[in-house]
Design a protein around this motif. Structure first.
Motif, PDB file in Angstrom:
ATOM      1  N   GLU A 165       0.753  -1.505  -0.423  1.00  0.00           N
ATOM      2  CA  GLU A 165      -0.127   0.180   0.022  1.00  0.00           C
ATOM      3  C   GLU A 165       0.744   1.517  -0.578  1.00  0.00           C
ATOM      4  O   GLU A 165       0.454   1.921  -1.073  1.00  0.00           O
ATOM      5  CB  GLU A 165      -1.105   0.023   1.177  1.00  0.00           C
ATOM      6  N   ILE A 166       2.334   0.630   0.754  1.00  0.00           N
ATOM      7  CA  ILE A 166       2.484   2.332   0.806  1.00  0.00           C
ATOM      8  C   ILE A 166       4.192   2.433   0.044  1.00  0.00           C
ATOM      9  O   ILE A 166       4.224   3.604  -0.334  1.00  0.00           O
ATOM     10  CB  ILE A 166       3.160   2.744   2.675  1.00  0.00           C
ATOM     11  N   VAL A 167       4.607   1.667  -0.111  1.00  0.00           N
ATOM     12  CA  VAL A 167       5.538   1.927  -1.574  1.00  0.00           C
ATOM     13  C   VAL A 167       5.385   2.069  -2.792  1.00  0.00           C
ATOM     14  O   VAL A 167       3.848   2.969  -2.999  1.00  0.00           O
ATOM     15  CB  VAL A 167       6.633   0.237  -0.940  1.00  0.00           C
ATOM     16  N   PRO A 168       6.418   2.987  -3.322  1.00  0.00           N
ATOM     17  CA  PRO A 168       5.508   3.789  -4.644  1.00  0.00           C
ATOM     18  C   PRO A 168       5.088   2.368  -5.360  1.00  0.00           C
ATOM     19  O   PRO A 168       5.596   1.063  -5.605  1.00  0.00           O
ATOM     20  CB  PRO A 168       7.040   4.046  -5.047  1.00  0.00           C
ATOM     21  N   GLN A 169       4.107   2.940  -6.370  1.00  0.00           N
ATOM     22  CA  GLN A 169       3.382   2.137  -7.248  1.00  0.00           C
ATOM     23  C   GLN A 169       4.282   0.910  -7.954  1.00  0.00           C
ATOM     24  O   GLN A 169       4.991   1.433  -8.577  1.00  0.00           O
ATOM     25  CB  GLN A 169       2.552   3.363  -8.213  1.00  0.00           C
ATOM     26  N   GLY A 170       3.431   0.120  -8.314  1.00  0.00           N
ATOM     27  CA  GLY A 170       3.877  -1.162  -9.193  1.00  0.00           C
ATOM     28  C   GLY A 170       4.033  -2.326  -8.299  1.00  0.00           C
ATOM     29  O   GLY A 170       4.666  -3.799  -9.180  1.00  0.00           O
ATOM     30  N   LEU A 171       5.052  -1.620  -7.340  1.00  0.00           N
ATOM     31  CA  LEU A 171       5.784  -3.683  -5.844  1.00  0.00           C
ATOM     32  C   LEU A 171       4.869  -4.283  -5.560  1.00  0.00           C
ATOM     33  O   LEU A 171       4.059  -3.602  -4.498  1.00  0.00           O
ATOM     34  CB  LEU A 171       6.831  -2.348  -5.558  1.00  0.00           C
ATOM     35  N   ARG A 172       3.974  -5.192  -6.101  1.00  0.00           N
ATOM     36  CA  ARG A 172       3.564  -5.882  -5.072  1.00  0.00           C
ATOM     37  C   ARG A 172       3.470  -7.493  -5.195  1.00  0.00           C
ATOM     38  O   ARG A 172       2.492  -8.532  -4.431  1.00  0.00           O
ATOM     39  CB  ARG A 172       2.234  -5.884  -5.957  1.00  0.00           C
ATOM     40  N   ARG A 173       4.606  -7.948  -4.834  1.00  0.00           N
ATOM     41  CA  ARG A 173       5.259  -9.259  -4.694  1.00  0.00           C
ATOM     42  C   ARG A 173       6.990  -8.680  -3.576  1.00  0.00           C
ATOM     43  O   ARG A 173       7.549  -7.989  -4.267  1.00  0.00           O
ATOM     44  CB  ARG A 173       5.994  -9.579  -6.398  1.00  0.00           C
ATOM     45  N   VAL A 174       6.145  -9.750  -2.567  1.00  0.00           N
ATOM     46  CA  VAL A 174       7.250  -9.032  -1.207  1.00  0.00           C
ATOM     47  C   VAL A 174       7.951  -9.868  -1.170  1.00  0.00           C
ATOM     48  O   VAL A 174       7.379 -11.561  -0.310  1.00  0.00           O
ATOM     49  CB  VAL A 174       6.550  -8.884   0.031  1.00  0.00           C
TER      50      VAL A 174
END
Ligand code: PMP
Length: 431
Positions: free
Chosen positions: A100-109
């Motif tokens: 939710e909070i990181v720059p857009q588009g980063l969705r795999r952790v």
């Protein structure tokens, strides 16, 4: 010093290796009894105002009641469980919050142990991304001078070869590409020539470069420099133009330190891979996260060998994840932007008197980071004692005396901290 303290310190001196320290001639260490808020209490009763946030990490201060309670509760439920084949709520909650909070588009952790390991993981992802696309030769890295990315081997290979503290390993480290340090400072007018060296290296070598890795806006341990957001925007555009991934190492800058939640936010860009650490758990324990785009994740998973080849024992440690969730909530619930602006203002005013002192060549502040750059390296043993005598904990390196206090510091403590810094620098370099 009482007898017990003396014995403990003697044992420490005889048996424990401290960071960047000689065994034969170790620098003095000070025995900490406890810490609370911005105060570090030494065993002999002295209290120090903390200017370091334990290397960028303790953003909410020491012994934060909320974080301590979260840790206790989680310990009573589940301290750790292997992450292969199992998962848990703290990891899921943390991943959800980060996305939710990181720059857009980063969705795999991807969770891992520490900042340096996060850098290794990010670099492995970039190599595997090229490999999966049948381009195994596209496996080198481009970075910028004055950078710092950690102490493990591949992280060392992208630290500044001179200021990065790892010169003696040069013979065994892979040789990568280094663009000139961005010369244009954060608040200077942008100068187009600043990007030339970077552009030239990328133009010439992009066939062999899988990723660019850099610290966005704030270069930490490699020089404590703040560079222009336009540089980062140009880097993003050039990476896209030459089909090279961008890895943002936000291990130091993450979670508000520079005045934005992430360094990338100053430039309005998103990297392909992002490394987080340090303040992730509010400084309670070690944990890092590497976030990647869907594209990076899918390319790696669809090529050979079809999986990402990394999986540390303490991956997504449940204690660390639960504290990280609470730490991020505390930050977001607080008026953090105004608070960092308050600290920035206090640092600017408080460090200004240093500017005219003999031996000082620059004073710079961004967000909750204040830097006094000296003409020559400090005498660590002597200056450390002086800071302690002035009731503050500040640990310089080389020519840099810098502070990045916990965000909970009051104006009064901040003023004591900066006054002590100025006074000690004045004592070290008398007229
Ligand atoms: N990257 C950056 C930008 C850092 O400042 C550091 C730590 N100084 C690291 C990576 C390495 O993190 P760690 O010490 O947790 O391994």
């Amino acid at each position: 010093m009482d007898k017990d303290t003396g014995k403990l310190l003697q044992f420490d001196r005889q048996h424990i290796w401290h960071p960047y320290t000689s065994i034969d001639n170790p620098l003095e260490v000070f025995l900490v009894e406890s810490a609370d808020g911005v105060r570090i209490r030494l065993e002999d009763g002295r209290e120090l105002i903390d200017g370091m946030a334990s290397w960028w990490s303790v953003i909410h201060g020491y012994n934060n009641p909320e974080l301590t309670r979260t840790l206790r509760e989680q310990a009573g439920r589940l301290a750790h469980v292997m992450f292969g084949g199992l998962t848990h709520r703290p990891a899921i909650d943390l991943a959800r919050l980060l996305i939710e909070i990181v720059p857009q588009g980063l969705r795999r952790v991807f969770f891992c142990d520490s900042g340096s390991v996060a850098v290794e993981v990010a670099m492995k992802m970039a190599i595997q991304y090229s490999y999966a696309q049948g381009d195994a030769g596209k496996n080198r890295f481009l970075t910028i001078r004055s950078g710092y990315h950690g102490d493990t081997f591949h992280a060392m290979s992208v630290c500044d070869p001179t200021t990065g503290m790892h010169q003696i390993y040069q013979g065994v480290l892979p040789q990568y590409f280094f663009a000139d340090t961005p010369a244009c400072r954060f608040s200077d007018a942008w100068r187009e020539e600043d990007i030339h060296s970077f552009r030239q290296l990328l133009t010439e070598h992009h066939h062999s470069i899988c990723a660019v890795i850099l610290e966005p806006i704030v270069q930490g341990a490699g020089g404590m420099r703040f560079y222009h957001p336009e540089y980062l925007r140009r880097v993003r555009t050039l990476c896209d133009e030459f089909a090279v991934l961008l890895i943002a190492d936000e291990i130091a800058t993450g979670f508000g330190r520079s005045g934005k939640l992430f360094g990338c936010d100053h430039a309005g860009i998103s990297p392909d891979i992002l490394c987080l650490g340090k303040a992730l758990t509010g400084g309670y324990m070690t944990l890092a996260a590497v976030l990647a785009t869907e594209k990076v994740g899918h390319v790696i998973s669809q090529g050979e060998p079809g999986v990402f080849m990394h999986g540390p024992t303490f991956m997504a440690n449940a204690l660390a994840c639960s504290v990280a969730v609470r730490s991020i909530q505390l930050l977001l619930e607080s008026n953090w932007q105004e608070n960092i602006a308050r600290i920035e203002c206090g640092l600017r005013q408080g460090l200004e008197p240093c500017r005219t002192l003999p031996g000082v060549i620059d004073v710079r502040v961004l967000g909750a980071i204040g830097v006094v750059e000296l003409a020559v390296a400090v005498n660590m043993a002597r200056i450390q004692k002086l800071f302690i005598a002035h009731g503050v904990w500040i640990r310089p390196f080389g020519r840099l005396v810098y502070v990045m206090p916990p965000y909970v510091i009051t104006d009064e403590d901040l003023s004591t901290l900066t006054r002590a810094l100025c006074r000690v620098v004045e004592m070290e370099f008398p007229k």
